[in-house]
Motif scaffolding. Sequence first.
Motif, PDB file in Angstrom:
ATOM      1  N   VAL A  93      92.681 -49.629 -56.864  1.00 43.20           N
ATOM      2  CA  VAL A  93      94.065 -49.540 -56.374  1.00 43.20           C
ATOM      3  C   VAL A  93      94.440 -50.706 -55.472  1.00 43.20           C
ATOM      4  CG1 VAL A  93      94.113 -47.034 -56.591  1.00 43.20           C
ATOM      5  CG2 VAL A  93      93.385 -48.063 -54.430  1.00 43.20           C
ATOM      6  N   GLY A  94      93.534 -51.662 -55.326  1.00 48.57           N
ATOM      7  CA  GLY A  94      93.818 -52.821 -54.496  1.00 48.57           C
ATOM      8  C   GLY A  94      92.608 -53.251 -53.691  1.00 48.57           C
ATOM      9  N   ASN A  95      92.708 -54.403 -53.056  1.00 50.33           N
ATOM     10  CA  ASN A  95      91.592 -54.985 -52.314  1.00 50.33           C
ATOM     11  C   ASN A  95      91.945 -55.154 -50.838  1.00 50.33           C
ATOM     12  OD1 ASN A  95      90.295 -55.243 -54.839  1.00 50.33           O
ATOM     13  ND2 ASN A  95      91.218 -57.274 -55.139  1.00 50.33           N
ATOM     14  N   LEU A  96      90.896 -55.158 -50.000  1.00 47.32           N
ATOM     15  CA  LEU A  96      91.057 -55.319 -48.559  1.00 47.32           C
ATOM     16  C   LEU A  96      90.119 -56.411 -48.072  1.00 47.32           C
ATOM     17  CD1 LEU A  96      91.016 -51.542 -47.542  1.00 47.32           C
ATOM     18  CD2 LEU A  96      93.037 -53.012 -47.707  1.00 47.32           C
ATOM     19  N   THR A  97      90.529 -57.115 -47.014  1.00 44.32           N
ATOM     20  CA  THR A  97      89.713 -58.177 -46.433  1.00 44.32           C
ATOM     21  C   THR A  97      89.731 -58.070 -44.915  1.00 44.32           C
ATOM     22  OG1 THR A  97      90.258 -59.672 -48.255  1.00 44.32           O
ATOM     23  CG2 THR A  97      89.370 -60.674 -46.253  1.00 44.32           C
ATOM     24  N   ARG A  98      88.588 -58.301 -44.309  1.00 43.82           N
ATOM     25  CA  ARG A  98      88.490 -58.392 -42.859  1.00 43.82           C
ATOM     26  C   ARG A  98      87.754 -59.679 -42.497  1.00 43.82           C
ATOM     27  NH1 ARG A  98      85.430 -53.936 -39.093  1.00 43.82           N
ATOM     28  NH2 ARG A  98      83.635 -54.652 -40.285  1.00 43.82           N
ATOM     29  N   ILE A  99      88.225 -60.381 -41.458  1.00 46.11           N
ATOM     30  CA  ILE A  99      87.575 -61.590 -40.963  1.00 46.11           C
ATOM     31  C   ILE A  99      87.014 -61.290 -39.577  1.00 46.11           C
ATOM     32  CG2 ILE A  99      87.811 -64.038 -40.393  1.00 46.11           C
ATOM     33  CD1 ILE A  99      88.331 -63.485 -43.315  1.00 46.11           C
ATOM     34  N   MET A 100      85.705 -61.488 -39.417  1.00 47.03           N
ATOM     35  CA  MET A 100      85.041 -61.241 -38.141  1.00 47.03           C
ATOM     36  C   MET A 100      84.569 -62.560 -37.539  1.00 47.03           C
ATOM     37  SD  MET A 100      85.321 -57.981 -37.887  1.00 47.03           S
ATOM     38  CE  MET A 100      84.240 -57.525 -36.531  1.00 47.03           C
ATOM     39  N   ARG A 101      84.800 -62.735 -36.222  1.00 47.79           N
ATOM     40  CA  ARG A 101      84.407 -63.963 -35.533  1.00 47.79           C
ATOM     41  C   ARG A 101      83.397 -63.635 -34.440  1.00 47.79           C
ATOM     42  NH1 ARG A 101      85.772 -69.184 -34.818  1.00 47.79           N
ATOM     43  NH2 ARG A 101      87.485 -69.037 -36.338  1.00 47.79           N
ATOM     44  N   GLY A 102      82.317 -64.403 -34.403  1.00 48.81           N
ATOM     45  CA  GLY A 102      81.316 -64.280 -33.368  1.00 48.81           C
ATOM     46  C   GLY A 102      81.500 -65.345 -32.305  1.00 48.81           C
ATOM     47  N   ASN A 103      80.453 -65.539 -31.479  1.00 47.03           N
ATOM     48  CA  ASN A 103      80.526 -66.523 -30.406  1.00 47.03           C
ATOM     49  C   ASN A 103      79.123 -67.004 -30.066  1.00 47.03           C
ATOM     50  OD1 ASN A 103      79.577 -65.056 -27.674  1.00 47.03           O
ATOM     51  ND2 ASN A 103      80.596 -63.583 -29.012  1.00 47.03           N
ATOM     52  N   TRP A 108      91.118 -54.926 -41.216  1.00 53.12           N
ATOM     53  CA  TRP A 108      91.124 -54.395 -42.577  1.00 53.12           C
ATOM     54  C   TRP A 108      92.539 -54.012 -43.017  1.00 53.12           C
ATOM     55  CZ3 TRP A 108      87.382 -55.186 -45.748  1.00 53.12           C
ATOM     56  CH2 TRP A 108      86.026 -55.068 -45.378  1.00 53.12           C
ATOM     57  N   VAL A 109      93.289 -53.399 -42.109  1.00 52.38           N
ATOM     58  CA  VAL A 109      94.573 -52.791 -42.485  1.00 52.38           C
ATOM     59  C   VAL A 109      95.688 -53.318 -41.584  1.00 52.38           C
ATOM     60  CG1 VAL A 109      95.862 -50.622 -42.616  1.00 52.38           C
ATOM     61  CG2 VAL A 109      93.469 -50.687 -43.353  1.00 52.38           C
ATOM     62  N   SER A 110      96.785 -53.770 -42.215  1.00 56.29           N
ATOM     63  CA  SER A 110      97.942 -54.214 -41.440  1.00 56.29           C
ATOM     64  C   SER A 110      99.248 -53.800 -42.104  1.00 56.29           C
ATOM     65  CB  SER A 110      97.909 -55.734 -41.244  1.00 56.29           C
ATOM     66  OG  SER A 110      97.880 -56.400 -42.496  1.00 56.29           O
ATOM     67  N   SER A 111      99.185 -52.847 -43.044  1.00 59.74           N
ATOM     68  CA  SER A 111     100.398 -52.387 -43.713  1.00 59.74           C
ATOM     69  C   SER A 111     100.158 -50.996 -44.276  1.00 59.74           C
ATOM     70  CB  SER A 111     100.783 -53.332 -44.859  1.00 59.74           C
ATOM     71  OG  SER A 111      99.832 -53.244 -45.905  1.00 59.74           O
ATOM     72  N   GLU A 112     101.232 -50.319 -44.645  1.00 55.21           N
ATOM     73  CA  GLU A 112     101.124 -48.995 -45.255  1.00 55.21           C
ATOM     74  C   GLU A 112     100.343 -49.059 -46.564  1.00 55.21           C
ATOM     75  OE1 GLU A 112     103.962 -45.156 -46.374  1.00 55.21           O
ATOM     76  OE2 GLU A 112     104.870 -47.127 -45.999  1.00 55.21           O
ATOM     77  N   GLU A 113     100.596 -50.094 -47.352  1.00 56.84           N
ATOM     78  CA  GLU A 113      99.909 -50.221 -48.637  1.00 56.84           C
ATOM     79  C   GLU A 113      98.401 -50.369 -48.447  1.00 56.84           C
ATOM     80  OE1 GLU A 113     104.035 -50.886 -48.904  1.00 56.84           O
ATOM     81  OE2 GLU A 113     102.577 -52.004 -47.676  1.00 56.84           O
ATOM     82  N   GLU A 114      98.001 -51.158 -47.437  1.00 54.16           N
ATOM     83  CA  GLU A 114      96.570 -51.332 -47.183  1.00 54.16           C
ATOM     84  C   GLU A 114      95.935 -50.050 -46.655  1.00 54.16           C
ATOM     85  OE1 GLU A 114      96.149 -56.115 -46.384  1.00 54.16           O
ATOM     86  OE2 GLU A 114      96.531 -54.805 -44.656  1.00 54.16           O
ATOM     87  N   LEU A 115      96.687 -49.267 -45.881  1.00 57.09           N
ATOM     88  CA  LEU A 115      96.138 -47.996 -45.412  1.00 57.09           C
ATOM     89  C   LEU A 115      95.951 -47.028 -46.582  1.00 57.09           C
ATOM     90  CD1 LEU A 115      95.154 -46.399 -42.990  1.00 57.09           C
ATOM     91  CD2 LEU A 115      97.487 -45.563 -42.656  1.00 57.09           C
ATOM     92  N   GLU A 116      96.831 -47.075 -47.562  1.00 57.95           N
ATOM     93  CA  GLU A 116      96.663 -46.235 -48.752  1.00 57.95           C
ATOM     94  C   GLU A 116      95.409 -46.637 -49.528  1.00 57.95           C
ATOM     95  OE1 GLU A 116     100.441 -46.937 -50.532  1.00 57.95           O
ATOM     96  OE2 GLU A 116     101.360 -45.150 -49.646  1.00 57.95           O
ATOM     97  N   ILE A 117      95.104 -47.936 -49.576  1.00 60.80           N
ATOM     98  CA  ILE A 117      93.863 -48.381 -50.229  1.00 60.80           C
ATOM     99  C   ILE A 117      92.660 -47.851 -49.464  1.00 60.80           C
ATOM    100  CG2 ILE A 117      92.466 -50.383 -50.849  1.00 60.80           C
ATOM    101  CD1 ILE A 117      95.118 -51.961 -51.140  1.00 60.80           C
ATOM    102  N   MET A 118      92.699 -47.935 -48.119  1.00 60.27           N
ATOM    103  CA  MET A 118      91.576 -47.433 -47.326  1.00 60.27           C
ATOM    104  C   MET A 118      91.433 -45.921 -47.467  1.00 60.27           C
ATOM    105  SD  MET A 118      88.981 -48.333 -45.565  1.00 60.27           S
ATOM    106  CE  MET A 118      89.259 -50.027 -45.013  1.00 60.27           C
TER     107      MET A 118
END
Length: 375
Positions: A97-107, A119-129
């Motif tokens: 039903v769709g793909n999700l991406t998360r970017i993680m930064r270390g130090n 991971w989620v920044s919209s209603e559509e992405e929350l439906e995928i999750m």
Amino acid sequence: MTDYYQLQEDVLSGRAGGRILWQPRIGCWYDDKKYIGQELPGVFRGMDLPQVYRELDCSNRIYEYNASFRLVEDETVKRSTKQLSRYVTEERIETPVGNLTRIMRGNASNGGVYPEKWWVSSEEELEIMTYVVERQDWEWDEEYYQSVLRKWGRIGAPVMFMPRVNIQYLYIDLMGVEETVYALADYPETVERFFEALERSQERLIRVINQSPIQMINFGDNLHCGFLPDEYFEKYVLPAYQRRCRLLHEGGKFVTSHWDGDTRSLLKYAKRTGLDGIEAITPKPQGDVTLKEVKEALGDEVWLVDGIAAILFNEEYPEEALMDQIKECIELFAPKLILGISDELSSTGEIERVRRIREYVDEYNRKITEGGKTY
């Protein structure tokens, strides 16, 4: 060395005769030094973490057992990870039903990471999750459990923490605070469908937990009252806690939750949650409450787990201030107390203060056992 595995079980079951358990978490102190290649001080030089605990002769709350509960994704869900640079990692979830991406930064200073892209920044992405979590299942990994038991031995009994509850899961794992608040206002029905799917997944996990040998269960929620007004806590967190606790108590588990932010406005709910204890409430001078205020809220019903402000282990605070808080904590909460550091010993904390407290607790427990006057 004390059998801390047995002592933890005795304390939680009320068989300890009034003795208390000193259970400091020092993983941050250890991991930060290892990450930057700094040698451990003094007698601890060259030791691994279990050896440090054995040298200190104190108990660990061994959350390493957590991986004994293995997440099983649906076969239609595919996860992958790509290293973009030394400190930046891309994580990807692919579904029908769709793909999700998360970017993680270390130090460079420690092993911690933070989301540069959630991971989620919209209603559509929350439906995928929602599609992802409603198909998740859980299974027990006995081989891993036994490997951790061999590594740590009797330094402490096994414990584990569950995934965060509904709104905390959105705040910390999926969306961040700002986007979550907007989501609750803009598409609440979609958010609540996600919460229902998440709860069903976590109830499947509870079924596995209740069949496991691990008795002490924590909700790893990192609650902070600045992000949880009464409306949110009463609508989302409180009923979820009550359901979780009811199910876990059916399995005979001792249930706590991790409240490590400011907690003043949340403490009034402590007795209503169904929790046996609350972990990591941080008193002044670091948190926003006094130990007396915590005692008033928890009463004689709810255990305090930890209770000592982490900054009191730093050299800018005299050891007398630390010991004064230790004594007050024991006086107010024992025997319904697992004494520890709220939240962990920092990389700048003085490790020998951990030993000093163990000596004090040993003497307290000896007095209790002998029936003498305590202090």
